[in-house]
Write an enzyme that holds these catalytic residues in place. Structure first.
Site, PDB file in Angstrom:
ATOM      1  CG  HIS A 243     182.008  11.295  29.428  1.00  0.00           C
ATOM      2  ND1 HIS A 243     182.078  10.543  30.580  1.00  0.00           N
ATOM      3  CD2 HIS A 243     182.095  12.596  29.815  1.00  0.00           C
ATOM      4  CE1 HIS A 243     182.188  11.348  31.629  1.00  0.00           C
ATOM      5  NE2 HIS A 243     182.207  12.600  31.193  1.00  0.00           N
ATOM      6  CB  CYS A 260     180.947  15.836  30.852  1.00  0.00           C
ATOM      7  SG  CYS A 260     182.632  16.306  30.406  1.00  0.00           S
TER       8      CYS A 260
END
Length: 286
Positions: A243, A260
């Site tokens: 992301h 992430c």
């Protein structure tokens, strides 16, 4: 009374008996000394030229002195890099200027206006001509004040070359993520469509390695654990996703994710988000 002749006879007899010489009273005669004659002087205490030496000096002092050799002039500073130049050396210059707080942006490898301003400030602080060009004198002063920058200091603002794709990335539609080069390649059937810089989790929240699949996409996602925005999220392993990260865009590699795969270029990940489908492969490797 003694007669003169008798006195003379008596003195002569005494001299003959004692063996002494007759000493003349008063100052010594010219030409006598109390010790060895200094080198270069005559017994009279004069130099061979007839002049008396100055106390504390030697005869060599009177000789004409030889001219002292003069040092050659220092070479003029040579310009190494200036505005518009690009490359790894410019990147190192910027990283070193960042170490001494003259440059606050991460190295880009391009000698831009910010670099010119930083070099001028560094030069002025040290009394050097404020040219804004990195010459040999400026560079040597900077080297003495800084240390060799590490790899991720050089690429704090990205731009590092992507690693060779893992063999598992060579077939199908794949998000090929290299921890070695900190890059993501979007590949289709072995062809690289786009490449972008990425950041991973810290040692306490590491990004998992292996082969996964995108199972969920969320354009305006917000983390339910950390209450932080995760735009263009593409989840591949539990709560870990690829992301966009505004923090990564602002601070570079001076921070880390919670596991992430962060992307710093919003334009690139927006395009990637539109192309990736659920079920596409994700390979995270060293």
């Amino acid at each position: 009374m003694w007669r003169t002749g008798a006195v003379a006879t008596t003195v002569a007899a005494l001299v003959a008996v004692s063996g002494c010489t007759v000493q003349t009273l008063g100052p010594p005669a010219e030409g006598t000394t109390d010790g060895p004659t200094p080198a270069g002087q005559t017994p009279s205490g004069k130099t061979p030229g007839g002049t008396s030496p100055t106390p504390g000096s030697s005869p060599d002092d009177a000789k004409p002195s030889k001219p002292k050799p003069t040092a050659p002039p220092a070479p003029a500073p040579r310009t190494l890099w200036s505005k518009g130049d690009r490359g790894r050396d410019v990147r190192e210059l910027q990283a070193r200027l960042r170490q001494v707080f003259w440059l606050f942006e991460g190295p880009t490898g391009t000698y831009d206006g910010s670099t010119v301003t930083a070099v001028k400030g560094f030069q002025g602080k040290r009394g050097l001509p404020k040219t804004g060009k990195a010459d040999t004198v400026t560079w040597q002063r900077l080297l003495k004040m800084t240390r060799e920058p590490g790899k991720w200091e050089l690429y704090a603002s990205g731009g590092q070359p992507a690693a060779t794709p893992d063999p598992r990335c060579m077939t199908g539609r794949v998000l090929c993520v290299s921890k070695t080069s900190r890059t993501l390649r979007w590949m289709i059937d072995g062809r690289t469509v786009s490449t972008m810089d990425v950041r991973f989790g810290s040692q306490y929240t590491p990004t998992r390695e292996g082969v996964f699949n995108v199972y969920f996409k969320s354009r305006h996602h917000v983390s339910t654990i950390y209450d932080s925005p995760m735009p263009y999220a593409m989840f591949f392993s539990g709560g870990q996703a690829v992301h966009y990260s505004s923090d990564f865009a602002a601070t570079g590699y001076y921070g880390a994710s919670h596991g992430c795969v962060n992307v710093r270029d919003e334009g690139k990940i927006a395009t990637l988000f539109s192309q990736v489908r659920n079920g596409d492969k994700v390979v995270v490797y060293w």
